[in-house]
Design a protein around this motif. Sequence first.
Motif, PDB file in Angstrom:
ATOM      1  N   GLU A  30     -39.539  -0.945 -28.637  1.00 45.07           N
ATOM      2  CA  GLU A  30     -40.138  -0.621 -27.344  1.00 45.07           C
ATOM      3  C   GLU A  30     -39.573   0.692 -26.810  1.00 45.07           C
ATOM      4  OE1 GLU A  30     -40.670  -5.274 -25.810  1.00 45.07           O
ATOM      5  OE2 GLU A  30     -39.127  -3.985 -24.956  1.00 45.07           O
ATOM      6  N   LEU A  34     -39.930   0.821 -21.161  1.00 42.22           N
ATOM      7  CA  LEU A  34     -40.237  -0.602 -21.190  1.00 42.22           C
ATOM      8  C   LEU A  34     -38.966  -1.436 -21.255  1.00 42.22           C
ATOM      9  CD1 LEU A  34     -42.552  -2.596 -21.127  1.00 42.22           C
ATOM     10  CD2 LEU A  34     -42.634  -2.535 -23.612  1.00 42.22           C
ATOM     11  N   ARG A  38     -38.189  -4.172 -18.427  1.00 39.74           N
ATOM     12  CA  ARG A  38     -37.930  -5.571 -18.767  1.00 39.74           C
ATOM     13  C   ARG A  38     -36.549  -6.006 -18.253  1.00 39.74           C
ATOM     14  NH1 ARG A  38     -42.973  -6.021 -19.455  1.00 39.74           N
ATOM     15  NH2 ARG A  38     -43.911  -6.055 -21.529  1.00 39.74           N
ATOM     16  N   MET A  45     -46.904  -9.303 -19.207  1.00 38.37           N
ATOM     17  CA  MET A  45     -47.469  -8.569 -20.333  1.00 38.37           C
ATOM     18  C   MET A  45     -48.606  -7.625 -19.945  1.00 38.37           C
ATOM     19  SD  MET A  45     -45.384  -9.434 -22.512  1.00 38.37           S
ATOM     20  CE  MET A  45     -46.101  -8.474 -23.840  1.00 38.37           C
ATOM     21  N   ARG A  48     -47.146  -2.684 -20.981  1.00 35.55           N
ATOM     22  CA  ARG A  48     -46.793  -2.624 -22.393  1.00 35.55           C
ATOM     23  C   ARG A  48     -46.747  -1.147 -22.817  1.00 35.55           C
ATOM     24  NH1 ARG A  48     -51.987  -4.001 -21.495  1.00 35.55           N
ATOM     25  NH2 ARG A  48     -53.626  -2.800 -22.518  1.00 35.55           N
ATOM     26  N   ASP A  49     -46.304  -0.896 -24.011  1.00 32.24           N
ATOM     27  CA  ASP A  49     -46.324   0.457 -24.563  1.00 32.24           C
ATOM     28  C   ASP A  49     -47.690   0.743 -25.183  1.00 32.24           C
ATOM     29  OD1 ASP A  49     -43.728   1.204 -23.914  1.00 32.24           O
ATOM     30  OD2 ASP A  49     -42.893   0.404 -25.777  1.00 32.24           O
ATOM     31  N   SER A  56     -51.177   1.928 -21.091  1.00 31.27           N
ATOM     32  CA  SER A  56     -50.073   0.975 -21.102  1.00 31.27           C
ATOM     33  C   SER A  56     -50.188  -0.086 -20.015  1.00 31.27           C
ATOM     34  CB  SER A  56     -48.743   1.725 -20.944  1.00 31.27           C
ATOM     35  OG  SER A  56     -48.586   2.668 -21.981  1.00 31.27           O
ATOM     36  N   GLU A 278     -45.097   4.145 -27.247  1.00 23.82           N
ATOM     37  CA  GLU A 278     -44.504   3.491 -28.405  1.00 23.82           C
ATOM     38  C   GLU A 278     -43.441   4.408 -29.004  1.00 23.82           C
ATOM     39  OE1 GLU A 278     -47.897   2.815 -30.811  1.00 23.82           O
ATOM     40  OE2 GLU A 278     -48.683   1.185 -29.541  1.00 23.82           O
TER      41      GLU A 278
END
Length: 282
Positions: A30, A34, A38, A45, A48-49, A56, A278
């Motif tokens: 990740e 991110l 987190r 969810m 996200r990446d 995202s 990402e």
Amino acid sequence: MKRLAPLTTAILAAALVGCAATPRAYNPEESRALNLARAGGIYDMDLRDSGDGTRSYSKGMLVPLLDLASLATSFDAPLRHLSGSQTSLFNATEIMMTPDSPSARPSLMGWMPASMASSEAQAYEQYVDLVDQAIRLAANDMALSATKLSNVETPEIDGHPLVLWSIESTEYGCGVGQCVVAYNIKTPNRWKSPAYVEGTGPESYNIAANHPENYSRLVFRQSGEQLSFPVDEFYRTVSGALPSWMVVYFPPGTVIRDGEPLPYPVLYEQGQRLMFKEPDHE
């Protein structure tokens, strides 16, 4: 199946206790953005990446910047002792939003070293002093006039008042009462610090984003049709003036750059705007 329910509940409870007792490990799959989100309690969810960081966030959760009808407002009454233009900034603004998903709201997260305070109350005062100092330094760097509004009555979040700063700048269209910074600090919790958060110790006074209502936030708002204030630069400058163990998250549509809202989520750390890319694309 009913006989298994108590056992299932017990296993789930044990798992949650285990997660709460230890800090989150860094996930190399990740992005740093991110991982920090987190660690700060943004677990849902919807965030996200993505390859370039612009995809995202789940489309269904987007909140347009000025679509006031879509905002979930937790304080409906006007703020007393504010001018009309100042009041309009806070009757339906993201500072008062309490969406179910943490990723849908601006959040201020931090891991103050436990050595800096002897109690949660002292840690709270330390957090307030640090944010105030960061706003002053950012205003000075950007040639803004910043005044903390101490004579106004504001709502409380987690037992602490919403803090307001008035920003004035002829260059950016911030006349009297047109630009305001609002923030709040929830009551810090004693916790263990993630190893990848810079400048903190093994234990910290943590302010996290996971509570439905009692989470910390920092938001800039400008009234009027011309959104000329460089909000992205301001957030980057404030972030750079905060300790390395404090970060600020913003969902899509809440950061203005070049007069337009960014349509993707971002996180500010040490003066840098991080995107949720990402790792292979960072």
